[in-house]
Enzyme design. Structure first.
Site, PDB file in Angstrom:
ATOM      1  N   CYS A   1       1.108  -1.071   0.228  1.00 14.89           N
ATOM      2  CA  CYS A   1      -0.171  -0.342  -0.099  1.00 14.89           C
ATOM      3  C   CYS A   1       1.015   1.030   0.413  1.00 14.89           C
ATOM      4  CB  CYS A   1      -0.763   0.299   1.531  1.00 14.89           C
ATOM      5  SG  CYS A   1      -1.833   1.443   1.244  1.00 14.89           S
TER       6      CYS A   1
ATOM      7  N   CYS B   1       0.207   3.372   3.171  1.00 16.57           N
ATOM      8  CA  CYS B   1       0.893   2.803   4.546  1.00 16.57           C
ATOM      9  C   CYS B   1       2.051   3.037   3.956  1.00 16.57           C
ATOM     10  CB  CYS B   1       0.881   1.115   3.762  1.00 16.57           C
ATOM     11  SG  CYS B   1      -0.767   1.231   4.152  1.00 16.57           S
TER      12      CYS B   1
ATOM     13  N   CYS C   1      -6.889  -4.389 -13.197  1.00 21.33           N
ATOM     14  CA  CYS C   1      -6.475  -5.522 -12.051  1.00 21.33           C
ATOM     15  C   CYS C   1      -5.620  -6.616 -12.359  1.00 21.33           C
ATOM     16  CB  CYS C   1      -8.220  -6.851 -11.631  1.00 21.33           C
ATOM     17  SG  CYS C   1      -8.004  -7.746 -10.880  1.00 21.33           S
TER      18      CYS C   1
ATOM     19  N   CYS D   1      -7.366 -10.135 -12.983  1.00 22.23           N
ATOM     20  CA  CYS D   1      -7.655 -10.102 -14.577  1.00 22.23           C
ATOM     21  C   CYS D   1      -7.127 -10.332 -15.632  1.00 22.23           C
ATOM     22  CB  CYS D   1      -9.216  -9.031 -14.414  1.00 22.23           C
ATOM     23  SG  CYS D   1      -9.847  -8.474 -12.906  1.00 22.23           S
TER      24      CYS D   1
END
Length: 509
Positions: free
Chosen positions: A63, A66, A407, A410
């Site tokens: 992240c 983060c 994604c 995906c």
């Protein structure tokens, strides 16, 4: 759908609230001591029971927000390491499989999420303060002190009641009794959201000459500025504060002072009426005035109002599938995800269109990509406007992927679905298809899409089930063939049962 709306909003608010932090590297120092405690499933419970006040950051290593927070969080932990009473900062890798139960227990839906844990975790509150070291330290020092501080001088009142934020004061003849106790309970419960104070002298407060206690006075930087309330049941007090602390019209722009009100706006269960326009437009004042007037007229009728600057609203435009040439526009989102749109409007259009909406005469708006003019690739393209025809009206077996363009999973699945589709190209009864779930509205009563990719199987008879099998070409083909066989057998059995029943009835007659 509602869950996708929540996901988008969490991401948007995260971007709004996370401070921009310099990426420059710190000069290396001789000390390597870390002041932020690292927790996991094995030592979490022991730690929060050991310390009376613990702040826990739930993070994921990948992240970006983060990573930006990490050095500021460590600086804050270092600064607070000698504070009395003790303030402990800790972190948990919520992406680690063994820690996911902890993340679920504390309802972690995005990263980073910070929780304040008191009394061995019995009291849990969201951290809603700044994300820079100095701001974290200042916020937590206030949180570890009394939930409500006594106001004893005019100077104290002036320093705390600035007119720039919400401040809640309890005025009491004495600091005892049921009213004072209930106020104290509420202050402790809502301390992470609001600043509280209490006093016995009304004259210390702005415009306090004519008020007598017990009373709760809420100061705010919008609408009527001061509101009094005298029902001291805790639930009634909380409801009053939550309602009074939301502007009649929330402003959505790049001003950080508006962000808490934006959060409240999107958290309300009300229908959300959002007016988007360019704040630098010559007509801004006229739009704002008409919108404010409408908001006052519909107060308490299940609709909340927001006015958003085009420059700050690009995330909203992407989510709703809007275009800048539709501005000025109003879009209303209901809690059931139905949307209603009025674009290219004038100030005088606002009130009549809201009345039409309230009367139920406005048709819902559906976000959809254009229907492809040519759709002859092995994997068929589905959009919101042709989903009914391709999936449900075709009477065919449909294997449908809900995906997001960004994604990675995906993207990995795409060539596999291509191979699956090619294997069924000569079978007119099977359709392999995909729909961009970020660009098209999805009927939430049929499909539940909480992550990407999500895959559904629709039988020729119309039954819809979510596919949770393997992601290889062979596994998908086997599933489709087996499901097709089972359904055909079920249909045959049902037809035989129907025939037998008809013959039995005929014999009885």
């Amino acid at each position: 759908m509602a869950s996708r709306f929540s996901i988008w909003f969490c991401l948007l608010i995260s971007v709004l609230l996370v401070s921009s932090i310099s990426a420059e590297e710190e000069t290396t120092t001789t000390t390597t001591k870390e002041f932020v405690l690292t927790l996991d499933h094995s030592n979490f419970s022991e730690t929060i029971h050991k310390y009376p006040f613990v702040v826990v950051e739930f993070y994921a290593p990948w992240c970006g927000h983060c990573k930006s927070l990490a050095p500021e969080y460590e600086k804050a932990a270092s600064s607070l390491s000698t504070h009395e009473p003790q303030i402990v900062l800790a972190k948990v890798d919520a992406n680690e499989e063994l820690n996911k139960e902890l993340a679920g227990q504390y309802e972690i839906r995005g990263f980073p999420t910070l929780k304040i844990l008191r009394n061995g975790g019995l009291n849990v509150q969201e951290y809603k303060g700044p994300r820079d070291a100095e701001g974290i330290v200042s916020y937590l020092k206030k949180q570890v002190g009394p939930a409500s501080a006594e106001i004893t001088t005019v100077e104290e009142a002036g320093n705390r009641i600035t007119g720039n934020s919400i401040f809640i004061v309890g005025l009491f003849p004495k600091f005892s009794g049921e009213e004072y106790q209930n106020f104290s309970i509420l202050a402790e419960k809502l301390r992470s959201d609001y600043d509280f104070g209490h006093t016995t002298d009304a004259k210390l407060l702005p415009r306090g000459e004519a008020v007598s206690g017990p009373v709760v006075r809420l100061f705010k930087p919008f609408d009527e500025l001061v509101v009094d309330f005298q029902d001291f049941h805790v639930d009634a007090l909380e409801s009053f504060i939550e309602q009074a602390s939301v502007p009649s019209v929330t402003v959505f722009n790049k001003d950080p002072s508006n962000h808490p009100y934006v959060v409240k706006f999107f958290n309300t269960p009300n229908a959300k009426a959002m007016l988007f326009l360019n704040f630098s437009s010559d007509l801004y004042d006229a739009f704002k005035s008409k919108f404010q007037e409408v908001a006052e007229n519909y107060k308490g009728k299940g609709v909340s109002f927001l006015i958003g600057d085009l420059e700050a609203s690009q995330g909203a435009f992407q989510y709703f599938g809007l275009k800048e040439d539709q501005v000025p526009l109003i879009i209303i989102q209901k809690d059931d995800s139905q949307k209603y749109l009025k674009s290219n409007l004038e100030p005088d259009h606002i009130a009549p269109w809201l009345k039409e909406y309230m009367d139920g005469s406005v048709k819902p708006f559906k976000k959809s990509e254009p229907i492809p003019e040519v759709n002859n690739e092995p994997v068929k393209i589905v959009v919101a406007d042709n989903l009914q025809d391709v999936v449900f009206n075709s009477k065919k077996i449909v294997f449908l992927e809900f995906y997001a363009p960004w994604c990675g999973h995906c993207q990995k699945l795409a060539p596999i679905l291509e191979e699956v589709a090619k294997s069924f190209q000569s079978d007119e009864d099977v359709v392999i298809a995909k729909i961009d779930a970020t660009a098209n509205d999805i009927p939430q009563d049929t499909f539940e899409v909480k992550g990407y990719p999500t895959i559904y199987f629709k039988s020729a008879s119309g039954d819809v089930v979510q596919y949770d099998g393997g992601r290889t070409k062979e596994e998908i083909i086997e599933y489709i063939q087996n499901s097709r066989g089972k359904i055909a057998e079920q249909d045959k059995t049902a037809e035989q049962d129907k025939t037998t029943e008809q013959e039995t009835v005929k014999d009885e007659l």
